[in-house]
Design a protein around this motif. Structure first.
Motif: not given
Length: 482
Positions: A371-375
């Protein structure tokens, strides 16, 4: 049924005293710790700490538990991964700052106090990991209800410890705890400071309470010893890792002159994190190697919860994780902020279930990281936002879910060595890939070097070393009966 080349009798006794070669165990676990903790720096907090937790636990499982059954080893890996997450709630940035911030360069008192604080906080952080690993690999059996009661009591100990050691906290009155390891007017009396509330006292009391119960009430020697080895590894890792960064800060001119062109590309903070992981990983391996005879032989792994209930709990826990990242539900966000309460559900489900020991190391650890990578990648990919959503979120989670289902269906037919081999290979390259994107793809032989490149080179060496271990270490020790 599982079979080994040493015969079934070896399964019912404690582990072979020979074990892996010490230098191999320390080197590989140092690679796992350095890679995982270096990656953790980009993601932070409890969920980020689970990355090195799962990498180190899987490496130790591959080396020390090759003949035990898959479900038993998966539970140990998952429990250590939860244990290492607890320390992620501690603030430490200002503690690091005491040893290298510009205004404090040359202040040996601040340096010593900061290093003492890092030794304490690192020891607490990895102490939980060592304790949970020892409890899960020892001959003592901890049932799900027992785990739940233990963590329930530790929540109370956290509250007591914070009140005792981390209060009072009234920065507007310059009133801080008597043991305080963040920035303090003691070191900078004329500065405008923003002190941070510390919570290490609560975690320390909780850790000591768990050690007392497991080590002395339950006579679990492996748990007690591995907790102490974890505290030593975490304390030395954080202190010596930061010594690298502090040495540069205190001697920047001479260090930069020695390193030449490389100096402008060094990310000293990430070097500290990588060193921290390598040191605690090596020391944990040393501790387990010295106590390998206490690792229990194969044990029964009763499943005490239905599959439907397990997946419902997975959904609830994923909702809490998402709420913690996005603040969707205030009540769940407060639960996520209390680190030991956040670990209560996973620990009980892991010890009782068949699916959870595989869901957590694969899917649930990946969820916040993806999730953090995607953001981060959406911000860099506008207007093609669908691409990072698919590549950095949907694909990793789909892959981990498939691997979870595949592994859990082999819970009774695979050995721990087979489980650890496949899982370690998968998560090494999964998190290498996600972090590589976070690092803006620092190809050292194609693109100009940046502050990410030196660490990327180190991570690549570690990933290759762990991959070779997955391919070749201990392959002859386990087979699967037809």
């Amino acid at each position: 049924m599982l079979s080994t080349e040493t015969g079934s009798s070896a399964q019912s006794t404690q582990m072979d005293e020979k074990g892996p070669k010490l230098w191999v165990a320390m080197l590989l676990t140092a690679m796992a710790g350095g890679l995982g903790w270096g990656i953790r720096g980009q993601y932070g907090h409890e969920t980020g700490a689970m990355v090195p937790g799962v990498l180190v636990a899987l490496t130790l499982a591959l080396l020390f538990c090759p003949t035990l059954r898959s479900l038993y080893v998966a539970r140990a890996v998952a429990l250590m991964t939860v244990g290492i997450s607890f320390g992620g709630s501690m603030t430490y940035g200002q503690t690091v700052g005491l040893t290298h911030d510009g205004p404090l360069i040359g202040d040996s008192g601040a340096l010593t106090w900061g290093m003492l604080g890092l030794f304490l906080k690192g020891g607490i952080w990895i102490g939980f990991a060592g304790l949970f690993l020892g409890m899960s690999l020892s001959a003592k059996t901890y049932r799900p209800v027992e785990w739940g009661l233990l963590l329930g009591v530790t929540v109370l100990l956290v509250m007591i410890g914070r009140e005792w050691l981390n209060e009072p906290f009234h920065p507007e009155k310059r009133e801080l705890p008597w043991l305080y390891f963040s920035d303090h007017w003691r070191w900078e009396p004329e500065s405008v400071l923003k002190p941070r509330r510390e919570g290490w006292g609560g975690l320390l009391l909780a850790l000591l309470g768990l050690m007392l119960y497991a080590g002395w009430c339950r006579k679990d020697v492996l748990a007690r010893r591995m907790a102490l080895w974890g505290m030593l590894g975490g304390g030395m890792g954080f202190t010596l890792g930061q010594a690298v960064q502090a040495f540069h800060a205190w001697n920047a001119t001479s260090v930069n002159a020695t390193l030449g062109w490389l100096a402008q590309h060094m990310n000293w903070w990430n070097m500290m994190e990588t060193s921290f992981g390598m040191i605690f990983g090596a020391i944990l391996a040393l501790g387990l190697w010295r106590n390998r005879g206490l690792i229990a032989g194969d044990q029964d792994c009763p499943v005490e919860i239905s599959g439907e209930a397990e997946w419902f709990l997975v959904f609830i826990h994923a909702l809490v994780l998402a709420s913690g990242m996005f603040g969707w539900i205030a009540a769940l966000e407060r639960w996520e902020g209390m680190t030991l309460t956040m670990g209560l559900l996973p620990v009980v489900a892991i010890s009782a279930g068949r699916w959870w020991p595989y869901v957590l190391p694969f899917f649930l650890v990946c969820l916040p990281i993806a999730t953090k990578t995607m953001i981060a990648m959406i911000d860099r990919s506008w207007p093609w936002i669908w691409l990072p959503i698919m590549v950095y979120f949907v694909l990793p989670l789909a892959l981990t879910l498939v691997l979870t289902l595949w592994q859990s269906r082999r819970a009774t037919s695979w050995t721990g060595g087979q489980f650890a081999r496949v899982t370690l290979f998968s998560v090494v390259w999964l998190y290498m890939g996600l972090n590589w994107a976070f690092f803006d793809f620092p190809w050292p032989w194609v693109l100009p070097w940046t502050g990410r490149t030196p660490n990327a080179v180190i991570f690549t060496v570690c990933a290759v070393g762990l991959t070779l271990a997955c391919l070749f270490v201990g392959r002859s020790k386990t087979t699967v009966a037809g």
